[in-house]
Enzyme design. Sequence first.
Site, short mmCIF file in Angstrom:
data_model
loop_
_atom_site.label_atom_id
_atom_site.label_comp_id
_atom_site.label_asym_id
_atom_site.label_seq_id
_atom_site.Cartn_x
_atom_site.Cartn_y
_atom_site.Cartn_z
N ASP A 12 -42.06 48.32 36.04
CA ASP A 12 -41.44 48.89 34.86
C ASP A 12 -42.23 48.98 33.77
O ASP A 12 -42.87 48.00 33.19
CB ASP A 12 -40.19 47.81 34.75
N ASP A 131 -28.07 52.43 40.69
CA ASP A 131 -27.77 51.44 40.15
C ASP A 131 -26.28 51.08 40.42
O ASP A 131 -25.58 51.56 39.68
CB ASP A 131 -28.19 51.18 38.59
#
Length: 256
Positions: A12, A131
């Site tokens: 990330d 998600d």
Amino acid sequence: MALAKRIIPCLDVDNGRVVKGVKFENIRDAGDPVEIARRYDEQGADEITFLDITASVDGRDTTLHTVERMASQVFIPLTVGGGVRTVQDIRNLLNAGADKVSINTAAVFNPEFVGEAAQHFGSQCIVVAIDAKKVSGPGETPRWEIFTHGGRKPTGLDAVEWAMKMEGLGAGEILLTSMDQDGMKNGFDLGVTRAISDALGIPVIASGGVGNLQHLADGVIEGHASAVLAASIFHFGEYTVPEAKAYMAARGIVVR
């Protein structure tokens, strides 16, 4: 011959640095993305996923530059996502050296974009990131909903139905993150992983919640995932990729 299950470290990246948060909050710095990616390449990771979590307009050039640096030094497949909204965004990332591009929020607002991207570049390089959060209560039929904006905005879309729709439009792979589990280190949400893996013919990458090597094995054995993605267990040195592969192989999972 069973297809080998892939182990994919995830970076990330925020403003050119690798970070790791819990449930998408409380971010801590984990280092330079190119150095970290090179370490994983040397350790024998199957792929690397690079998610640009700044994805702000000013962060775009930094990201392309980082992808170029990474692609010149890392020789395993590289998937890049974060802020991908147009065919030109995809072209820029592929030209910078990405092998696959991950589309998340843009797919929710404009599902046809996934079809357009697959037509332009081929399904093999289009990943749709989902998600998902559990929205059913105890005793109810399990149901998961798609969330956008780093897990903050509910969409009302059923995660399993949405994944099937994305496959139909030409996605080559699904990157499934359980928002409930992200950064919690108590394992994948095996219910949603299995539901989506079983419903699709394309590979599903399980993400969100890995705290130990058993969790990786569970993602494949119980979650039926084709690949498992993890961040903090690798970044902070708790485990190495070879240890993960040895652990999975000892449980009868075919690894590369």
